[in-house]
Scaffold this motif. Sequence first.
Motif, PDB file in Angstrom:
ATOM      1  N   THR A  93       0.796  -1.003  -0.071  1.00  0.00           N
ATOM      2  CA  THR A  93       0.152  -0.023   0.017  1.00  0.00           C
ATOM      3  C   THR A  93       1.039   1.319  -0.266  1.00  0.00           C
ATOM      4  O   THR A  93       2.150   1.224   0.080  1.00  0.00           O
ATOM      5  N   THR A  94       0.265   2.357  -0.240  1.00  0.00           N
ATOM      6  CA  THR A  94       1.102   3.643   0.003  1.00  0.00           C
ATOM      7  C   THR A  94       1.763   3.872   1.181  1.00  0.00           C
ATOM      8  O   THR A  94       3.029   4.149   1.150  1.00  0.00           O
TER       9      THR A  94
ATOM     10  N   ASP B 205       4.997   2.747  -8.914  1.00  0.00           N
ATOM     11  CA  ASP B 205       5.005   3.827  -7.731  1.00  0.00           C
ATOM     12  C   ASP B 205       5.942   3.491  -6.518  1.00  0.00           C
ATOM     13  O   ASP B 205       6.651   4.378  -6.125  1.00  0.00           O
ATOM     14  N   VAL B 206       6.466   2.410  -6.537  1.00  0.00           N
ATOM     15  CA  VAL B 206       7.371   1.687  -5.820  1.00  0.00           C
ATOM     16  C   VAL B 206       8.893   2.094  -6.182  1.00  0.00           C
ATOM     17  O   VAL B 206       9.735   2.782  -5.504  1.00  0.00           O
TER      18      VAL B 206
ATOM     19  N   ALA C  53      13.378   4.197  -5.607  1.00  0.00           N
ATOM     20  CA  ALA C  53      14.749   4.400  -6.639  1.00  0.00           C
ATOM     21  C   ALA C  53      14.342   5.528  -7.571  1.00  0.00           C
ATOM     22  O   ALA C  53      14.291   5.297  -8.872  1.00  0.00           O
ATOM     23  N   PRO C  54      14.229   6.707  -7.128  1.00  0.00           N
ATOM     24  CA  PRO C  54      14.055   7.837  -8.082  1.00  0.00           C
ATOM     25  C   PRO C  54      15.313   8.144  -9.100  1.00  0.00           C
ATOM     26  O   PRO C  54      16.254   7.664  -8.743  1.00  0.00           O
TER      27      PRO C  54
ATOM     28  N   LEU D 276      -9.707   5.367 -10.358  1.00  0.00           N
ATOM     29  CA  LEU D 276      -9.489   4.748 -11.448  1.00  0.00           C
ATOM     30  C   LEU D 276      -8.366   5.407 -12.484  1.00  0.00           C
ATOM     31  O   LEU D 276      -7.603   4.784 -12.692  1.00  0.00           O
ATOM     32  N   GLY D 277      -8.639   6.764 -12.306  1.00  0.00           N
ATOM     33  CA  GLY D 277      -7.588   7.509 -12.879  1.00  0.00           C
ATOM     34  C   GLY D 277      -5.996   7.126 -12.541  1.00  0.00           C
ATOM     35  O   GLY D 277      -5.234   7.186 -13.156  1.00  0.00           O
ATOM     36  N   ASP D 278      -5.947   7.252 -11.159  1.00  0.00           N
ATOM     37  CA  ASP D 278      -4.734   6.730 -10.496  1.00  0.00           C
ATOM     38  C   ASP D 278      -3.923   5.516 -11.161  1.00  0.00           C
ATOM     39  O   ASP D 278      -3.000   5.287 -11.056  1.00  0.00           O
ATOM     40  N   LEU D 279      -5.097   4.486 -11.401  1.00  0.00           N
ATOM     41  CA  LEU D 279      -4.724   3.244 -11.781  1.00  0.00           C
ATOM     42  C   LEU D 279      -4.463   2.823 -13.013  1.00  0.00           C
ATOM     43  O   LEU D 279      -3.435   2.291 -13.468  1.00  0.00           O
TER      44      LEU D 279
END
Lengths: 430, 403
Positions: free
Chosen positions: B116-117, B138-139, B144-145, B260-263
């Motif tokens: 999760t976030t 997202d991870v 690891a930017p 839904l937009g985030d996914l």
Amino acid sequence: MALTGRLGLLALLGAAVPLLLPGWGALFAVWGVLLLGVVADLALAGNVRALRLHRHGDTSVRLGETARVTLTVENLGRRRLKGRLRDVWPPSAGATPRTVRVDVPAGERRRIEMTLTPTRRGDRRAVTVVVRSTGPLGLAARQLSRSAPWTVRALPAFPSRRHLPAKLARLRELTGAHVALIRGQGTEFDSLREYVVGDDVRSIDWRATARRADVVVRTWRPERDRRIYLVLDTGRTSAGRVGDIPRLDCSMDAALLLGALASRAGDRVDLLAYDRRVRTRVEGASRTDLLPAMVHAMAPLEPELIECDAAGMVSTLMARVRQRCLVVLLTELNTAAIEEGLLPLLPQLTSRHLVMVAAVSDPRVGEMAAGRGDLASVYDAAAAERARADRRRITAELRGHGVEVVDAPPDEIAPALADAYLALKAAGRL
Amino acid sequence: MTPTAPAGAPAAAQGPAGGDAPSAREVAGRRWRSSRAIVAVLLALAVIAVILAALRPSVSPDALDPESPGRDGSRALAEILKRNGADLSVARSTRDALRASTPRTVLVVTRTERLTTDDIDRLRATPGELVLVVPGPDVLEALAPGVEPAGVSFTRTAAPGCGLQAATLAGTVDFGRSDTYTATDPLAACYRTDIGHRLVQVRHHGRTVTVLGSARPFTNEHLEREGDAALAMNLAGAEPSVVWLIPDPPEPGAERQKSLGDLLPFGVKLFVLELLVAVLLVALWRARRLGPVVAEALPVVVRSAETVEGRARLYRASRARDRAADALRAGARERIVPLLGLPRSSAQDFGAAREIVAAVAQRTTFEDAQVGAVLYGPEPADDAALIALTDVLDDLERQVRQS
């Protein structure tokens, strides 16, 4: 301007691009390509303004038959014109094909054959010609309306013309081709000939006999050059549909048969259509011109939903015809309309003319009168009997005024009216 | 055209040029021809969808689980690590993983789609080295930017082609289908493909983060292929203790709601936008008419018998049996009287009633009184009597006609 389905399809296929290459850039590239295609098509499409349109073909057609009108498209522009063309007519003109693919190279011309099968009487005017000229890529098109006026007049069908030969045969019998005629009222002197056994002794011309060694008789023939005035009532009662045909159309059919017959019999026929004003008039047409003139005069007539002005009609008639004639009034035996309109004016009319009223009866009333079984049918039958009684009463009243009444269903009214005319002619009452 | 054919009816349009109506076969053929392009496109879309679904690797619930002996489990690797003296602890949540981690541990993060976030935020605080196995976007962004996903490679095996010791020792590795990455300033980037690297190592917040694009080197099934086992052991065993984080699926509702937009990936959003544009263009295409709609004054349609039918309904609505019976009787008398040889005018003349009744009775089987009641009788008492009256009138008329 118009877009095409191909552009939509390309845009749909272009939707796959952002899936493969995510990013606004790819999408803008797709849009740019589409926009470029549209602009190129609009710039390169054939010029509709440079078209010249001509028409030729039929200008009138009998109802139920098909007219052919040719539209010639001439491309005066510098580019080839490719696309679709629609010749726009009112729906009741029955124009086919609806749209045509056209491909006219620069400086050439193409002919488009239109067939029109009008479903109603009257004038059908071509509205416009719409041309959609598609560009070379097929993504966008220029669309423009161009005018190419043409009118096709749908004439009354005159289905009762099949009765004409039989009625003409009866007419020839009357005029003496087949039977030896005796002198009677309404006949005129034809010729002298030798007496043969069986001739009426009353027709011996003694003066002529005295001049010659033989006995000479006079022969007679029915009067010629009588005047017949056909009056079409185009008021509200003529709008009612009998079966699926307006009463007016049945009346027209009967009037046409009578007109054709009477003109062959040597009588002069005039036509007047009236409701509250003179709708159309045919007067003084020669024998050969009469039928075309009547047909063209009747073609644009439509029933008006107003009460017929009987007083105006009678005064118009009295003003136009001085000599005695047969006035044939094609109307409906509607109790209110006849009793309040025509009946009070009849003496004025009958004093100078012979009047005949022809009315189309509705077979549906007969069907209703025969209805039995359940309550609804019995009440229908009662109402129908009541209507028939009213009609009988009106008929009796009209006959009381010395008016001839012809009352027949739509498919019999034309021959019945012709028979009534022949009977009057045979009796010499014209 | 016959005179009975309706001149004004649409049926008349089917004149000489109208032709016959098309048969069902012709109609079906026409519809098929007009719709086959659409059917073909739909079929093609379905086929593409099936192929894409078949290409996607399926993942079982205990994939990469160090206690699972299944084909895609990782028990073999865990056992080898333990036997080699590494201190392996398995964490089922990020809290456990953080508790077990020290600056001298390697934290292997698997199954990142279950994080999760909040979990991801927590992992930022991990003190030691990180190995991310097939991380989600997202991870990757959080831990690891600077490492960007570059696409998918289907080339199975690859040589290291870099200076990272863990890779050079392992040699050629079988990756199968693998994600690839690009990094702005990597410590090492190995196993190159045309579009990116399968293994990228970066330094972030003072710790080494290794991103691996394929889970194959960690699974039981592929451990003995090429240098897979060596690569996995070198990565996981870089420090004496290993924490293997395989998060349990989050409780429903544990994570804050994502729209839904985030996914949806960005490409899919653009795809939908382009679809809308396509629909708009198709709508514009269909909306443009070839020429105007032509209005035309239509003739009035009034059936001539309408007044008669209206009167019949009025009779019925007001139960006017008297008027109905009068009309029916008058009609019958009108037809009977001429047959009797009497003047027509006597039909509606009540003075001649006796004479008519007598004449009718003489010609029929009915008595005088009966005939009188039928032809001149009182109003029928009820509806049944009215219907009966019509039958008797018909009978009377028929008998007179036949006499």
